[in-house]
Design a protein around this motif. Structure first.
Motif, PDB file in Angstrom:
ATOM      1  N   SER A 253     -31.263 -23.395  28.422  1.00  0.00           N
ATOM      2  CA  SER A 253     -32.724 -23.415  28.510  1.00  0.00           C
ATOM      3  C   SER A 253     -33.312 -23.635  27.122  1.00  0.00           C
ATOM      4  O   SER A 253     -32.947 -22.940  26.165  1.00  0.00           O
ATOM      5  CB  SER A 253     -33.230 -22.100  29.098  1.00  0.00           C
ATOM      6  OG  SER A 253     -34.643 -22.077  29.133  1.00  0.00           O
TER       7      SER A 253
ATOM      8  N   SER B  26     -37.104 -25.172  24.940  1.00  0.00           N
ATOM      9  CA  SER B  26     -38.482 -25.679  24.963  1.00  0.00           C
ATOM     10  C   SER B  26     -38.510 -26.967  24.158  1.00  0.00           C
ATOM     11  O   SER B  26     -38.082 -26.986  22.999  1.00  0.00           O
ATOM     12  CB  SER B  26     -39.450 -24.655  24.370  1.00  0.00           C
ATOM     13  OG  SER B  26     -39.606 -23.551  25.227  1.00  0.00           O
TER      14      SER B  26
ATOM     15  N   PRO C  51     -35.442 -12.746  22.048  1.00  0.00           N
ATOM     16  CA  PRO C  51     -36.839 -12.284  22.011  1.00  0.00           C
ATOM     17  C   PRO C  51     -36.984 -10.802  21.708  1.00  0.00           C
ATOM     18  O   PRO C  51     -38.094 -10.341  21.415  1.00  0.00           O
ATOM     19  CB  PRO C  51     -37.357 -12.628  23.415  1.00  0.00           C
ATOM     20  CG  PRO C  51     -36.135 -12.708  24.268  1.00  0.00           C
ATOM     21  CD  PRO C  51     -35.040 -13.223  23.385  1.00  0.00           C
TER      22      PRO C  51
ATOM     23  N   SER D 292     -39.884 -15.470  21.115  1.00  0.00           N
ATOM     24  CA  SER D 292     -38.954 -16.242  21.935  1.00  0.00           C
ATOM     25  C   SER D 292     -39.018 -17.704  21.507  1.00  0.00           C
ATOM     26  O   SER D 292     -39.918 -18.121  20.761  1.00  0.00           O
ATOM     27  CB  SER D 292     -39.321 -16.117  23.409  1.00  0.00           C
ATOM     28  OG  SER D 292     -40.559 -16.780  23.666  1.00  0.00           O
TER      29      SER D 292
ATOM     30  N   THR E 236     -39.781 -20.246  23.344  1.00  0.00           N
ATOM     31  CA  THR E 236     -41.003 -20.856  23.882  1.00  0.00           C
ATOM     32  C   THR E 236     -42.206 -20.491  23.023  1.00  0.00           C
ATOM     33  O   THR E 236     -43.063 -21.347  22.720  1.00  0.00           O
ATOM     34  CB  THR E 236     -41.236 -20.395  25.331  1.00  0.00           C
ATOM     35  OG1 THR E 236     -40.068 -20.652  26.104  1.00  0.00           O
ATOM     36  CG2 THR E 236     -42.412 -21.129  25.939  1.00  0.00           C
ATOM     37  N   GLN E 237     -42.289 -19.247  22.609  1.00  0.00           N
ATOM     38  CA  GLN E 237     -43.380 -18.842  21.718  1.00  0.00           C
ATOM     39  C   GLN E 237     -43.321 -19.613  20.410  1.00  0.00           C
ATOM     40  O   GLN E 237     -44.356 -20.067  19.895  1.00  0.00           O
ATOM     41  CB  GLN E 237     -43.295 -17.335  21.453  1.00  0.00           C
ATOM     42  CG  GLN E 237     -43.636 -16.462  22.652  1.00  0.00           C
ATOM     43  CD  GLN E 237     -43.351 -14.989  22.386  1.00  0.00           C
ATOM     44  OE1 GLN E 237     -42.337 -14.640  21.761  1.00  0.00           O
ATOM     45  NE2 GLN E 237     -44.229 -14.123  22.859  1.00  0.00           N
TER      46      GLN E 237
ATOM     47  N   THR F 105     -40.619 -26.454  29.155  1.00  0.00           N
ATOM     48  CA  THR F 105     -39.509 -25.497  29.038  1.00  0.00           C
ATOM     49  C   THR F 105     -38.651 -25.534  30.289  1.00  0.00           C
ATOM     50  O   THR F 105     -39.171 -25.551  31.416  1.00  0.00           O
ATOM     51  CB  THR F 105     -40.049 -24.071  28.825  1.00  0.00           C
ATOM     52  OG1 THR F 105     -40.848 -24.039  27.652  1.00  0.00           O
ATOM     53  CG2 THR F 105     -38.903 -23.079  28.685  1.00  0.00           C
TER      54      THR F 105
ATOM     55  N   ARG G  59     -43.061 -23.084  33.106  1.00  0.00           N
ATOM     56  CA  ARG G  59     -42.422 -21.970  32.414  1.00  0.00           C
ATOM     57  C   ARG G  59     -43.009 -21.726  31.041  1.00  0.00           C
ATOM     58  O   ARG G  59     -43.077 -20.587  30.575  1.00  0.00           O
ATOM     59  CB  ARG G  59     -40.917 -22.222  32.300  1.00  0.00           C
ATOM     60  CG  ARG G  59     -40.137 -21.875  33.555  1.00  0.00           C
ATOM     61  CD  ARG G  59     -38.647 -22.017  33.320  1.00  0.00           C
ATOM     62  NE  ARG G  59     -38.190 -21.254  32.165  1.00  0.00           N
ATOM     63  CZ  ARG G  59     -36.932 -21.289  31.720  1.00  0.00           C
ATOM     64  NH1 ARG G  59     -36.042 -22.042  32.322  1.00  0.00           N
ATOM     65  NH2 ARG G  59     -36.581 -20.560  30.677  1.00  0.00           N
ATOM     66  N   THR G  60     -43.420 -22.795  30.371  1.00  0.00           N
ATOM     67  CA  THR G  60     -44.014 -22.617  29.041  1.00  0.00           C
ATOM     68  C   THR G  60     -45.257 -21.746  29.139  1.00  0.00           C
ATOM     69  O   THR G  60     -45.436 -20.786  28.369  1.00  0.00           O
ATOM     70  CB  THR G  60     -44.380 -23.981  28.420  1.00  0.00           C
ATOM     71  OG1 THR G  60     -43.246 -24.847  28.469  1.00  0.00           O
ATOM     72  CG2 THR G  60     -44.835 -23.809  26.978  1.00  0.00           C
TER      73      THR G  60
ATOM     74  N   ALA H 240     -46.033 -19.645  31.534  1.00  0.00           N
ATOM     75  CA  ALA H 240     -45.665 -18.294  31.958  1.00  0.00           C
ATOM     76  C   ALA H 240     -45.126 -17.463  30.796  1.00  0.00           C
ATOM     77  O   ALA H 240     -45.370 -16.248  30.727  1.00  0.00           O
ATOM     78  CB  ALA H 240     -44.620 -18.367  33.072  1.00  0.00           C
ATOM     79  N   ASP H 241     -44.426 -18.112  29.874  1.00  0.00           N
ATOM     80  CA  ASP H 241     -43.798 -17.390  28.769  1.00  0.00           C
ATOM     81  C   ASP H 241     -44.777 -17.013  27.659  1.00  0.00           C
ATOM     82  O   ASP H 241     -44.494 -16.096  26.881  1.00  0.00           O
ATOM     83  CB  ASP H 241     -42.656 -18.219  28.176  1.00  0.00           C
ATOM     84  CG  ASP H 241     -41.452 -18.290  29.112  1.00  0.00           C
ATOM     85  OD1 ASP H 241     -41.432 -17.531  30.099  1.00  0.00           O
ATOM     86  OD2 ASP H 241     -40.547 -19.102  28.852  1.00  0.00           O
ATOM     87  N   VAL H 242     -45.901 -17.735  27.542  1.00  0.00           N
ATOM     88  CA  VAL H 242     -46.779 -17.506  26.379  1.00  0.00           C
ATOM     89  C   VAL H 242     -48.201 -17.101  26.752  1.00  0.00           C
ATOM     90  O   VAL H 242     -49.052 -16.967  25.872  1.00  0.00           O
ATOM     91  CB  VAL H 242     -46.835 -18.770  25.478  1.00  0.00           C
ATOM     92  CG1 VAL H 242     -45.452 -19.141  24.978  1.00  0.00           C
ATOM     93  CG2 VAL H 242     -47.485 -19.935  26.215  1.00  0.00           C
TER      94      VAL H 242
END
Length: 332
Positions: free
Chosen positions: A143, A145, A208, A213, A215-216, A254, A297-298, A300-302
């Motif tokens: 996985s 980003s 993370p 993370s 993505t962040q 992501t 997902r991007t 959702a993650d940030v």
């Protein structure tokens, strides 16, 4: 001088794979007459081949100014010595081969390391090369980003301005973008025209629990990229009015993709392949000038870290609804 098979006593020893003794050189039609340093002519000679597994490594030749000087006992002792010398020579050859192979492997490892260090930070490269069997060197699915940043409005500018001006700007742009990517410990995948593609989470992922993370990091980097680009554009705008129309567009996606060293036998690059990459390019293409677009997902993650706004008029039910990133929540 060089001796070839068929010439002289040495060649006879090579053919026979055994010691050859010449009691009287003047009576031997194969003997090629040399002279000693003091001008005397040798009268007898012994030639012993250096043989390992039927392979002749060389010949030990001994001459004397006295006739019938060498005996079968001399031949026996010299054959034992020659056998040891031949084994030592073969071992030396094997050592050189092993050394050369090890050197070639090290040079290849150094080449790969230098290549990795050109698109990841040094300490990320160090983490990667601590494990010589790392899947990142051969290929893996993981996985990541994917961030794609493209300069909107660059093509007309490139056609209007002198080539040296355009190249100088692009060099400064790519250097600046690389600095931002490395700041958040990402990987520069490639430069494409006036665009840059970066990865977060490959070849090394960030835990993370001990920091942002991946993505962040990608989203934080995109905000820095946008700000840095504005400063760069304004600097060049002061020199050439055409730069005033430029804007940076960013797309971030992501998900799981295939990563590894890919290419031909002439050129290999570490890169990512998969629908996630395509989605990042699509988000970048669809972004308005100066816009950062994320989805799925991007988002959702940030969503707890950045302030976002939905894109009006998006009506494709087959795709996650994209959002534009406005800024960090704790700064806006």
């Amino acid at each position: 001088r060089e001796f070839h098979l068929g010439d002289g006593v040495i060649s006879r020893a090579v053919k026979l794979r055994a010691a050859v003794i010449v009691d009287e050189t003047s009576a031997d039609r194969d003997y090629i007459e040399p002279r000693t340093l003091d001008g005397r002519v040798p009268r007898s000679e012994m030639a012993v081949p250096l043989v390992v597994q039927d392979r002749v490594m060389g010949v030990i030749a001994i001459e004397s100014v006295e006739p019938s000087h060498f005996t079968t006992e001399h031949a026996r002792l010299m054959t034992i010595l020659a056998s040891q010398v031949a084994v030592a020579m073969e071992n030396a050859e094997l050592y050189r081969e092993v050394r050369d192979q090890a050197r070639a492997r090290q040079e290849e490892a150094d080449r790969i390391r230098r290549r990795f260090e050109s698109y990841v930070t040094p300490h990320i490269a160090e983490q990667l090369f601590r494990d010589p069997k790392s899947k990142a060197l051969v290929g893996e699915r993981r996985s990541v980003s994917v961030l794609v940043a493209d300069i909107r409005g660059f093509s007309p500018l490139a056609e209007a301005l002198p080539a040296e001006v355009v190249v100088e700007f692009l060099q400064e742009f790519f250097s600046l973008m690389t600095h931002v990517v490395f700041k958040y410990e990402g990987t520069v995948d490639k430069f494409l025209g006036d665009a840059v593609m970066a990865l977060y989470g490959a070849p090394v992922a960030h835990d993370p629990r001990y920091g942002p993370s991946d993505t962040q990091r990608a989203v934080f980097a995109s905000l820095d990229m946008r700000d840095a680009f504005k400063r760069l554009r304004d600097k060049w705008w002061a020199r050439h009015v055409e730069f005033g129309a430029l804007e940076l567009c960013v797309g971030i996606s992501t998900g799981t993709c295939l990563l590894g060293n890919m290419g031909s036998d002439k050129r290999v690059e570490y890169t990512a392949v998969g629908s996630i990459v395509n989605q990042a390019f699509q988000l970048c293409r669809e972004a308005a000038p100066g816009e950062i677009r994320i989805a799925g997902r991007t988002l959702a993650d940030v969503h707890e870290d950045v302030r976002v706004e939905p894109i009006d008029g998006f009506g494709d039910p087959a795709r996650p609804a994209p959002h534009r990133v406005v800024g960090l929540k704790y700064l806006t």
